[in-house]
Each structure stands twice: as C-alpha cells, then as structure tokens.
Write a protein that holds these residues in place. Structure first.
Motif, mmCIF file in Angstrom:
data_model
loop_
_atom_site.group_PDB
_atom_site.id
_atom_site.type_symbol
_atom_site.label_atom_id
_atom_site.label_comp_id
_atom_site.label_asym_id
_atom_site.label_seq_id
_atom_site.Cartn_x
_atom_site.Cartn_y
_atom_site.Cartn_z
ATOM 1 N N SER A 25 0.838 -1.164 -0.022
ATOM 2 C CA SER A 25 -0.001 0.031 0.005
ATOM 3 C C SER A 25 0.708 1.147 0.081
ATOM 4 O O SER A 25 0.326 2.349 -0.249
ATOM 5 N N GLY A 26 1.984 1.429 0.451
ATOM 6 C CA GLY A 26 2.951 2.365 0.441
ATOM 7 C C GLY A 26 3.203 3.210 -0.942
ATOM 8 O O GLY A 26 3.597 2.099 -1.991
ATOM 9 N N GLU A 27 2.656 4.236 -1.020
ATOM 10 C CA GLU A 27 2.731 5.017 -2.366
ATOM 11 C C GLU A 27 4.230 5.139 -2.914
ATOM 12 O O GLU A 27 4.200 5.126 -4.043
ATOM 13 N N ASN A 29 6.541 3.029 -2.248
ATOM 14 C CA ASN A 29 6.777 1.818 -2.508
ATOM 15 C C ASN A 29 6.136 1.333 -4.058
ATOM 16 O O ASN A 29 7.028 0.816 -4.867
ATOM 17 N N ARG A 58 2.984 11.418 -4.519
ATOM 18 C CA ARG A 58 4.151 10.737 -4.193
ATOM 19 C C ARG A 58 4.337 9.560 -5.043
ATOM 20 O O ARG A 58 5.548 9.330 -5.381
ATOM 21 N N HIS A 121 2.674 -7.219 1.768
ATOM 22 C CA HIS A 121 2.413 -5.971 2.578
ATOM 23 C C HIS A 121 3.794 -5.545 3.410
ATOM 24 O O HIS A 121 4.516 -6.485 3.807
ATOM 25 N N GLU A 122 3.827 -4.500 3.519
ATOM 26 C CA GLU A 122 4.972 -3.866 3.995
ATOM 27 C C GLU A 122 5.383 -4.230 5.559
ATOM 28 O O GLU A 122 6.322 -4.622 6.047
ATOM 29 N N ASN A 150 12.915 -2.940 2.909
ATOM 30 C CA ASN A 150 11.986 -2.334 2.146
ATOM 31 C C ASN A 150 11.616 -3.096 1.056
ATOM 32 O O ASN A 150 12.212 -3.603 0.451
#
Length: 168
Positions: A25-27, A29, A58, A121-122, A150
């Motif tokens: 979900s991290g933009e 990433n 981002r 997922h992160e 990461n």
C-alpha cells in the motif's frame, strides 16, 4: 561521461515475469515498483487487496511516469490469479522469509521460464493462503541486525537475480 537515454546501449528485452503484490500500500513503494518493473521490463504488475492510488503525487514522483505505461491490473482475488498463472505454466515464487525459504541465489530457473514473483504487505508479508500455492519461497540473505528490508528494494534485488537466470 554519463549517457543520455537515447545513447544507452541497453537491449529492450521483455522478461516473462509478472509481479503479484499482496496488499502493498505504500505510495512511494508502489511508485518504485512501477519504476523497477519498467527497468526490468516485466510483463505486468497485479495489485491484490489494495488498489493503488494513481493520483498520489508521491507515487507519480517516485514512478517517474512509469505508472502511465507499465501494464498493471487490480484483482480482489489473488488466489484465482495465482491458480490461473499456474495453469499457464508459470513458476510461482514468493519473496518471504520463512522456515522453508532458500536464499534467492539458489533459485534455479530455465532461460525464458515464465515466473510470477509474489511480494507482500510492508508489515505483514504474504498471506499464508498465497504461500501455500507457491512452487518456491525465496529470501534475500541479510547480514545486519534488522530482519527485513524495504519491499521495493527487495523486489529490485529479486528481479535482478531472476532476470540473470532467464537470460540465455
């Protein structure tokens, strides 16, 4: 002297690699994953569970416009995606640290083998349901104190290792 985009001598080879992203979900990433997917010329990114926000500044900044032309789709059913890819003779590889995972350098692929690389997922990784469908589970050996890295960086390292195997 640094080469411009038009001066580089890189080939335009497309690899039979599909990325399946399980709830990433991290933009930043996601933007980085688009950029890596372009750099390694993967077939497609399949987002599962969390649809990317393509309007995110981002994401746009990090992707450097690659989100506009790298092929992708969204699916709410990652199990169906994986089963469909298995039916198409793809090798299903999870990028996760588990009791049974092997270092990615030990991964053996035939040149031009079709591959699905699953990343999770992160914070929570790949779901157990998806891990059970995998042909291989690989991890990136790390030597520091932290037990993870990461997700975008891990995907970049993995794509490098996988594409090395796929070049005849």
């Amino acid at each position: 002297m640094q080469l411009t985009h038009s001066q580089n001598k890189f080939s335009n080879k497309k690899f039979p690699v599909t990325l399946v992203l399980d709830h990433i979900s991290g933009e930043a990433n996601i933007g980085s994953i688009f950029r890596l997917s372009d750099a390694f010329h993967v077939e497609e990114i399949i987002f599962c569970g969390t649809e990317p926000n393509l309007n995110s500044n981002r994401l746009k900044k990090t992707s450097r416009s690659t989100h506009e032309y790298v092929k992708f789709q969204f699916s709410e059913n990652p199990t169906a995606i994986i089963k469909g890819k298995k039916a198409e003779a793809y090798s299903i590889i999870a990028l996760e640290i588990t009791q049974n995972s092997v270092p990615i350098q030990q991964l053996e692929l035939k040149p031009s083998e079709k591959v699905v690389l699953i990343a999770g997922h992160e914070n929570f990784g790949i779901s157990e349901d998806l891990l059970r469908l995998c042909d291989s589970i690989v991890h990136i050996p790390m030597f520091g104190n932290n037990s993870s890295m990461n997700v975008a960086q891990a995907i970049g390292i993995s794509l490098y290792e996988i594409t090395k195997c796929l070049i005849p």
